[in-house]
Design a protein around this motif. Sequence first.
Motif, PDB file in Angstrom:
ATOM      1  N   ILE A  35     -52.620 -20.690 -14.641  1.00 55.82           N
ATOM      2  CA  ILE A  35     -51.792 -21.709 -15.287  1.00 55.82           C
ATOM      3  C   ILE A  35     -50.690 -21.192 -16.181  1.00 55.82           C
ATOM      4  O   ILE A  35     -49.755 -21.826 -16.124  1.00 55.82           O
ATOM      5  CB  ILE A  35     -52.924 -22.367 -16.281  1.00 55.82           C
ATOM      6  CG1 ILE A  35     -54.111 -22.866 -15.423  1.00 55.82           C
ATOM      7  CG2 ILE A  35     -52.382 -23.214 -17.223  1.00 55.82           C
ATOM      8  CD1 ILE A  35     -53.740 -24.178 -14.906  1.00 55.82           C
ATOM      9  N   GLY A  36     -50.691 -20.090 -16.637  1.00 55.72           N
ATOM     10  CA  GLY A  36     -49.601 -19.758 -17.479  1.00 55.72           C
ATOM     11  C   GLY A  36     -48.477 -19.354 -16.419  1.00 55.72           C
ATOM     12  O   GLY A  36     -47.377 -19.560 -16.982  1.00 55.72           O
ATOM     13  N   CYS A  37     -48.720 -18.861 -15.440  1.00 54.79           N
ATOM     14  CA  CYS A  37     -47.672 -18.345 -14.685  1.00 54.79           C
ATOM     15  C   CYS A  37     -47.042 -19.665 -14.055  1.00 54.79           C
ATOM     16  O   CYS A  37     -45.862 -19.897 -13.773  1.00 54.79           O
ATOM     17  CB  CYS A  37     -47.971 -17.585 -13.289  1.00 54.79           C
ATOM     18  SG  CYS A  37     -48.568 -15.728 -13.994  1.00 54.79           S
ATOM     19  N   ALA A  55     -42.138 -30.665 -13.878  1.00 57.43           N
ATOM     20  CA  ALA A  55     -41.140 -29.428 -14.125  1.00 57.43           C
ATOM     21  C   ALA A  55     -40.451 -29.568 -15.351  1.00 57.43           C
ATOM     22  O   ALA A  55     -40.227 -28.880 -16.104  1.00 57.43           O
ATOM     23  CB  ALA A  55     -40.606 -29.051 -12.921  1.00 57.43           C
ATOM     24  N   VAL A  56     -39.592 -30.740 -15.431  1.00 65.66           N
ATOM     25  CA  VAL A  56     -38.539 -30.993 -16.377  1.00 65.66           C
ATOM     26  C   VAL A  56     -39.363 -31.038 -17.710  1.00 65.66           C
ATOM     27  O   VAL A  56     -39.050 -30.498 -18.888  1.00 65.66           O
ATOM     28  CB  VAL A  56     -37.638 -32.107 -16.165  1.00 65.66           C
ATOM     29  CG1 VAL A  56     -36.721 -32.502 -17.369  1.00 65.66           C
ATOM     30  CG2 VAL A  56     -36.765 -31.837 -14.880  1.00 65.66           C
ATOM     31  N   SER A  57     -40.551 -31.874 -17.467  1.00 67.78           N
ATOM     32  CA  SER A  57     -41.286 -32.080 -18.939  1.00 67.78           C
ATOM     33  C   SER A  57     -41.975 -30.893 -19.497  1.00 67.78           C
ATOM     34  O   SER A  57     -42.165 -30.648 -20.567  1.00 67.78           O
ATOM     35  CB  SER A  57     -42.273 -33.234 -18.687  1.00 67.78           C
ATOM     36  OG  SER A  57     -43.090 -33.448 -19.724  1.00 67.78           O
ATOM     37  N   ILE A  58     -42.521 -29.878 -18.662  1.00 73.40           N
ATOM     38  CA  ILE A  58     -42.993 -28.693 -18.852  1.00 73.40           C
ATOM     39  C   ILE A  58     -41.965 -27.812 -19.731  1.00 73.40           C
ATOM     40  O   ILE A  58     -41.962 -27.303 -20.733  1.00 73.40           O
ATOM     41  CB  ILE A  58     -43.695 -27.980 -17.962  1.00 73.40           C
ATOM     42  CG1 ILE A  58     -45.017 -28.773 -17.414  1.00 73.40           C
ATOM     43  CG2 ILE A  58     -43.891 -26.675 -18.388  1.00 73.40           C
ATOM     44  CD1 ILE A  58     -45.678 -27.997 -16.424  1.00 73.40           C
ATOM     45  N   SER A  59     -40.768 -27.763 -18.798  1.00 73.34           N
ATOM     46  CA  SER A  59     -39.903 -26.666 -19.492  1.00 73.34           C
ATOM     47  C   SER A  59     -38.967 -27.365 -20.597  1.00 73.34           C
ATOM     48  O   SER A  59     -38.400 -26.360 -21.303  1.00 73.34           O
ATOM     49  CB  SER A  59     -38.782 -26.391 -18.004  1.00 73.34           C
ATOM     50  OG  SER A  59     -37.911 -27.469 -17.918  1.00 73.34           O
ATOM     51  N   ALA A  60     -39.043 -28.662 -20.999  1.00 73.72           N
ATOM     52  CA  ALA A  60     -38.052 -28.978 -22.051  1.00 73.72           C
ATOM     53  C   ALA A  60     -38.566 -28.551 -23.255  1.00 73.72           C
ATOM     54  O   ALA A  60     -37.831 -28.370 -24.188  1.00 73.72           O
ATOM     55  CB  ALA A  60     -38.024 -30.575 -21.824  1.00 73.72           C
ATOM     56  N   GLY A  61     -39.887 -28.388 -23.583  1.00 75.89           N
ATOM     57  CA  GLY A  61     -40.387 -27.860 -24.817  1.00 75.89           C
ATOM     58  C   GLY A  61     -40.426 -26.515 -24.905  1.00 75.89           C
ATOM     59  O   GLY A  61     -41.174 -26.012 -25.996  1.00 75.89           O
ATOM     60  N   VAL A  64     -42.519 -20.992 -22.569  1.00 71.58           N
ATOM     61  CA  VAL A  64     -43.382 -19.961 -23.132  1.00 71.58           C
ATOM     62  C   VAL A  64     -44.585 -20.668 -23.916  1.00 71.58           C
ATOM     63  O   VAL A  64     -45.854 -20.077 -23.868  1.00 71.58           O
ATOM     64  CB  VAL A  64     -42.683 -18.979 -23.827  1.00 71.58           C
ATOM     65  CG1 VAL A  64     -43.265 -17.840 -24.582  1.00 71.58           C
ATOM     66  CG2 VAL A  64     -41.677 -18.360 -22.881  1.00 71.58           C
ATOM     67  N   ILE A  65     -44.398 -21.440 -24.920  1.00 73.20           N
ATOM     68  CA  ILE A  65     -45.329 -22.038 -25.831  1.00 73.20           C
ATOM     69  C   ILE A  65     -46.528 -22.680 -24.880  1.00 73.20           C
ATOM     70  O   ILE A  65     -47.426 -22.610 -25.047  1.00 73.20           O
ATOM     71  CB  ILE A  65     -44.692 -22.675 -26.801  1.00 73.20           C
ATOM     72  CG1 ILE A  65     -45.901 -23.121 -27.824  1.00 73.20           C
ATOM     73  CG2 ILE A  65     -43.955 -24.034 -26.505  1.00 73.20           C
ATOM     74  CD1 ILE A  65     -45.409 -23.577 -29.068  1.00 73.20           C
TER      75      ILE A  65
END
Length: 154
Positions: A35-37, A55-61, A64-65
């Motif tokens: 899941i982390g990867c 993908a955009v929604s995960i990366s925008a925040g 890493v967190i």
Amino acid sequence: AGSAVVTAALLGVGMAVVRQALEATDSRHYPALVIGCCCMLAEWVATLGSSFPSAVSISAGGPVIVAVVSAQLVADITDLRFVQAGGLALSATVATFFGLMHSNNPVNLAGDLQAVGGLTLATEDEASRNDGWRWGVCYALIAGCCAVAKGLQR
């Protein structure tokens, strides 16, 4: 040709890191590691110019967190630590609604367009351009499920 060499080198380094992580991780925590990867993979897909909304929604925040929180949630649930998982899920709910995680918020509360990743409350807009509130609801549901599981645990 230069970017292909860099991409291949980074891919090789990434595979070596994943191999080392799998060797150091207890097998029951493999799902958490994956899941982390996947969160980091979503960031990579988003940097390639993808318009894939998740993908955009995960990366925008900050992937890493998101990766750390998601992996820890899965690890806590795997180890039956429902109180810790529920607390983390509630914290993630608050962080998501305030745009600290999953901050794909192109529209602010006034309805004006802003830079992607801007800090604003996660609300639903008419054009469904803001996915942050959906992630917040998911984290709240996870917290509720953890509370029920803890109540059923002996």
